[in-house]
Design a protein around this motif. Structure first.
Motif, PDB file in Angstrom:
ATOM      1  N   CYS A 222       0.837  -1.211   0.000  1.00 17.73           N
ATOM      2  CA  CYS A 222       0.000   0.000   0.000  1.00 17.73           C
ATOM      3  C   CYS A 222       0.865   1.251   0.000  1.00 17.73           C
ATOM      4  CB  CYS A 222      -0.921   0.012   1.223  1.00 17.73           C
ATOM      5  SG  CYS A 222      -2.329  -1.124   1.107  1.00 17.73           S
ATOM      6  N   GLU A 282     -11.899  -0.377  -3.911  1.00 25.44           N
ATOM      7  CA  GLU A 282     -10.493  -0.084  -3.640  1.00 25.44           C
ATOM      8  C   GLU A 282      -9.945  -0.991  -2.546  1.00 25.44           C
ATOM      9  OE1 GLU A 282      -9.581   4.002  -3.002  1.00 25.44           O
ATOM     10  OE2 GLU A 282     -10.770   4.702  -4.687  1.00 25.44           O
ATOM     11  N   ALA A 285      -9.522  -4.459  -4.049  1.00 27.44           N
ATOM     12  CA  ALA A 285      -8.355  -4.514  -4.929  1.00 27.44           C
ATOM     13  C   ALA A 285      -7.064  -4.607  -4.129  1.00 27.44           C
ATOM     14  CB  ALA A 285      -8.331  -3.287  -5.839  1.00 27.44           C
ATOM     15  N   ALA A 286      -6.949  -3.807  -3.071  1.00 23.30           N
ATOM     16  CA  ALA A 286      -5.735  -3.822  -2.251  1.00 23.30           C
ATOM     17  C   ALA A 286      -5.615  -5.105  -1.452  1.00 23.30           C
ATOM     18  CB  ALA A 286      -5.718  -2.613  -1.315  1.00 23.30           C
ATOM     19  N   TYR A 302      -3.965  -4.736  -8.818  1.00 22.97           N
ATOM     20  CA  TYR A 302      -4.766  -3.665  -8.219  1.00 22.97           C
ATOM     21  C   TYR A 302      -5.492  -2.870  -9.296  1.00 22.97           C
ATOM     22  CZ  TYR A 302      -5.943   0.566  -5.598  1.00 22.97           C
ATOM     23  OH  TYR A 302      -6.612   1.611  -5.025  1.00 22.97           O
TER      24      TYR A 302
END
Length: 319
Positions: A222, A282, A285-286, A302
């Motif tokens: 991240c 989001e 995806a992460a 991602y």
């Protein structure tokens, strides 16, 4: 938002969308464990969404009704709920206890056992009562309700034995030196089998697990990709405990508020099939970062998920 399969691994599938829709798509009596931590009923609105008061309880009840239908007869529903205060006063909310009573008395769940998760690394809160006025202690304990569909859910505490204390290890080596077997004041005679090595100690229902993750692969990816990680992750050891305690290899584990998919990662690690669902694309995806082992591929995965493309992680470098 319509439900869609975002990515899958060898053992699991992660969905983006409303988990009520995912629950509707599952066969009844097909899930062995639902392990989840929903957005808490906090007064201050969070980026990941949360309701308050009676609205929260009714909202969560919709999920619980469907969860009960999907659980196997010996299945379990483990629900992690943080504490909260009433608005404007230093008085605790009873919402988590109201959830407990409603699920048992109205939906028909059984309370197999109550657990308490002590997070020693939790920051002092709420700021007004703890930091500023200093009239309340730091809130460091979550209630974790272990609901079961029947009165006899699958469980084996031998799978989650705790390490023996130093004193117990000495006793096992030389019981005559460190232990004088005799009847307790209560009348219990524990002389038989007390000094037997069973591989570990029976754990208590106080789970002492710091939530101090700072350098995990998930957070590292991240940071490297300048992506905001999920702000309310629970530590892997929490779902891991219940996955090992309440399921067997090959069983199915479901997290209906998947977040960063810690539950899925622990299920995969211990050879359980898993399903995860979250509304925020989001975050979904992460969450794939937990199963990858390459920063460049993590960025590709991602972006594809963010653009609502299905990804089979088996095509990438996995852990």
């Amino acid at each position: 938002m319509s439900l869609r399969l975002a990515y899958e691994t060898k053992l699991g599938k992660a969905y983006n969308g409303d988990s009520l829709e995912l629950l509707d798509s599952l066969e009844d009596n097909s899930v062995n464990l639902v392990m989840t931590s929903p957005p808490f009923a906090l007064l201050r609105q969070k980026s990941y969404g949360n309701k308050v008061g009676d609205d929260y309880i009714e909202w969560l009840t919709h999920f619980a009704i469907k969860v009960k239908e999907k659980l196997t007869e010996d299945g379990s529903f483990v629900l992690d709920l943080g504490g909260a205060y009433e608005r404007g006063v230093p008085v605790r909310s009873l919402y988590n206890y109201k959830v407990l009573i409603k699920f048992v008395e109205e939906i028909g769940f059984h309370l197999a056992e109550e657990f308490f998760w002590y997070n020693s690394s939790k920051l002092p809160s709420p700021i007004e009562w703890v930091n500023k006025r200093k009239i309340r202690a730091k809130d460091s304990v979550n209630t974790v309700w272990w609901f079961s569909k029947s009165t006899n859910p699958k469980a084996d505490v031998r799978n989650v034995l705790a390490p023996y204390s130093d004193r117990m290890q000495k006793l096992l080596k030389d019981s005559k030196k460190y232990y004088d077997a005799k009847e307790r004041p209560s009348g219990h005679d524990i002389s038989e089998g007390f000094n037997k090595d069973n591989g570990g100690a029976i754990p208590s229902n106080l789970l002492q697990i710091p939530n101090s993750e700072s350098n995990s692969k998930y957070l590292r990816y991240c940071k490297e990709l300048k992506i905001t990680g999920h702000p309310a992750r629970f530590p892997g050891k929490l779902p891991e405990f219940f996955i090992k305690f309440l399921t067997d290899p090959g069983d199915t584990v479901l997290d209906i508020f998947g977040g960063s998919n810690t539950t899925g990662e622990m299920a995969e690690l211990h050879d359980r099939r898993w399903l995860s669902c979250d509304l925020d694309n989001e975050y979904v995806a992460a969450s794939a970062f937990r199963f990858l082992n390459n920063t460049i591929e993590a960025k590709e995965v991602y972006d594809r998920i963010l653009n609502e493309q299905y990804v089979n992680l088996g095509d990438f470098t996995l852990v």
